[in-house]
Design a protein around this motif. Structure first.
Motif, mmCIF file in Angstrom:
data_model
loop_
_atom_site.group_PDB
_atom_site.id
_atom_site.type_symbol
_atom_site.label_atom_id
_atom_site.label_comp_id
_atom_site.label_asym_id
_atom_site.label_seq_id
_atom_site.Cartn_x
_atom_site.Cartn_y
_atom_site.Cartn_z
ATOM 1 N N SER A 189 0.830 -1.208 0.000
ATOM 2 C CA SER A 189 0.000 0.000 0.000
ATOM 3 C C SER A 189 0.866 1.260 0.000
ATOM 4 O O SER A 189 0.573 2.227 -0.708
ATOM 5 C CB SER A 189 -0.923 -0.004 1.208
ATOM 6 N N ASN A 245 -6.220 0.845 0.152
ATOM 7 C CA ASN A 245 -5.425 1.674 1.053
ATOM 8 C C ASN A 245 -4.307 2.397 0.309
ATOM 9 O O ASN A 245 -3.922 3.502 0.703
ATOM 10 C CB ASN A 245 -4.854 0.815 2.177
ATOM 11 N N ARG A 300 -10.399 3.801 -4.948
ATOM 12 C CA ARG A 300 -11.010 4.378 -3.748
ATOM 13 C C ARG A 300 -12.510 4.145 -3.718
ATOM 14 O O ARG A 300 -13.117 4.073 -2.636
ATOM 15 C CB ARG A 300 -10.736 5.878 -3.680
ATOM 16 N N VAL A 334 -3.359 11.113 0.443
ATOM 17 C CA VAL A 334 -2.746 11.699 1.642
ATOM 18 C C VAL A 334 -1.387 12.306 1.300
ATOM 19 O O VAL A 334 -1.081 13.447 1.683
ATOM 20 C CB VAL A 334 -2.608 10.625 2.739
ATOM 21 N N GLN A 373 -4.288 5.195 8.608
ATOM 22 C CA GLN A 373 -4.712 4.366 7.481
ATOM 23 C C GLN A 373 -4.135 2.961 7.586
ATOM 24 O O GLN A 373 -4.783 1.988 7.185
ATOM 25 C CB GLN A 373 -4.281 5.023 6.164
ATOM 26 N N VAL A 405 -6.325 1.091 9.852
ATOM 27 C CA VAL A 405 -7.504 0.648 9.101
ATOM 28 C C VAL A 405 -7.177 -0.593 8.275
ATOM 29 O O VAL A 405 -7.981 -1.531 8.185
ATOM 30 C CB VAL A 405 -8.015 1.788 8.195
ATOM 31 N N THR A 406 -5.988 -0.623 7.689
ATOM 32 C CA THR A 406 -5.567 -1.788 6.919
ATOM 33 C C THR A 406 -5.522 -3.032 7.787
ATOM 34 O O THR A 406 -5.978 -4.115 7.381
ATOM 35 C CB THR A 406 -4.178 -1.534 6.300
ATOM 36 N N VAL A 423 -5.871 5.505 -1.102
ATOM 37 C CA VAL A 423 -6.116 6.498 -0.048
ATOM 38 C C VAL A 423 -4.804 7.160 0.373
ATOM 39 O O VAL A 423 -4.733 8.385 0.537
ATOM 40 C CB VAL A 423 -6.805 5.840 1.159
ATOM 41 N N LEU A 424 -3.751 6.356 0.547
ATOM 42 C CA LEU A 424 -2.451 6.920 0.912
ATOM 43 C C LEU A 424 -1.907 7.831 -0.184
ATOM 44 O O LEU A 424 -1.201 8.800 0.106
ATOM 45 C CB LEU A 424 -1.463 5.793 1.205
#
Length: 307
Positions: free
Chosen positions: A80, A146, A110, A153, A199, A202-203, A149-150
């Motif tokens: 990720s 993820n 996403r 970020v 995150q 969350v993973t 999402v990263l």
């Protein structure tokens, strides 16, 4: 009297806040007491409900399931981060033929829920003649979601930096790759580290979705325990949930340690670069004035305080 951010509460406001705090605490304690009372009434603390956890084989199974959870999380977390860096750099590209496809892929990853992605990989691919193991379905699904999402970020962290950072890099002759690698990304990662860690937590928790596709992780094993003698449903949830809490706390602790070390080393390097070597440094390599400056208790003005 006022503060910088808000007005200091007066006597009536302080009394009102104290009453609200007491009422809130009483409500929380009442809710906890009601839950404990219902658990006692339904025999959730009886020996029969916890009997299954007295066997060594059960704990060996929990350890094995924990290993499967960590195996999926470790690989998914690394992939990720790699995918996040790649997609973030692609989205920051000046070339539209790179930026547009990467943006489409990022938004697509996403938008698809992790569980749907896992089910597509595990149940959908065999329809077209491709069979995938549950482990890889979990890892790839977690990596895709993820990682996207990263990527957002990291991109947001880079774009939040002052433009002068990038312009200064170009002014000293760096190419865009050098500016990104040496100036922008290190600062963005330090600034976004709490979000990155959140995150990754969350993973770790999303590995529990693997039980839907029969991946033998912690939740899958907990579901098997609920069918044992006494049907320890809540007990299994408490044990497995406690393990997840401990794992998340360990990950948060490691991230905090890395953040502190990174800030400390960056601050020391910045001071050394600004001050330079001092001929009055002691033989053991220490300098009282520099130490005081680093700790924020003194001011180094270039003059000696010694006799």
């Amino acid at each position: 009297m006022t503060s910088v951010l808000y007005d200091v509460p007066g006597p009536r406001a302080i009394a009102r806040n104290r009453i609200l705090a007491v009422v809130t605490i009483l409500v929380v304690l009442a809710a906890i007491g009601f839950i404990v009372f219902r658990m006692v009434e339904t025999g959730q603390f009886s020996a029969e409900k916890w009997y299954v956890f007295t066997f060594a084989n059960v704990w060996m199974g929990i350890v094995k399931a924990l290993g499967n959870t960590l195996a999926a999380f470790a690989l998914a977390a690394v992939l990720s981060l790699v995918l996040g860096f790649v997609l973030a750099i692609g989205r920051l590209s000046d070339h539209a033929w790179v930026r547009v496809p990467v943006t489409v892929v990022t938004e697509l990853f996403r938008a698809v829920p992790v569980l749907v992605f896992m089910m597509l990989l595990y149940y959908g691919l065999p329809v077209v003649g491709v069979k995938m193991e549950p482990y890889w379905a979990v890892v790839i699904a977690l990596m895709a979601y993820n990682g996207s999402v990263l990527a957002e970020v990291i991109r947001a962290g880079v774009e939040s930096l002052p433009k002068g950072q990038k312009e200064a890099g170009y002014a000293i002759g760096l190419r865009k790759s050098g500016v990104m690698r040496l100036i922008l990304l290190p600062q963005a990662i330090r600034a976004m580290l709490p979000v990155v860690v959140a995150q990754l937590v969350v993973t770790m928790k999303d590995t529990a979705l693997g039980f839907i596709i029969t991946y033998p992780e912690l939740l899958y094993y907990a579901k098997q325990l609920t069918s044992q003698q006494g049907r320890p449903i809540l007990q299994s949830a408490f044990v497995i949930g406690g393990i997840y809490i401990v794992l998340c706390l360990i990950l948060a602790g490691i991230a905090k340690w890395v953040e502190v070390r990174t800030r400390r080393s960056t601050k020391v390097r910045g001071i050394d670069a600004a001050v330079g070597p001092d001929p009055r440094t002691h033989e053991d390599g220490t300098n009282t004035e520099l130490i005081a400056l680093q700790r924020g208790v003194g001011k180094y003005d270039g003059t000696s305080t010694g006799g």
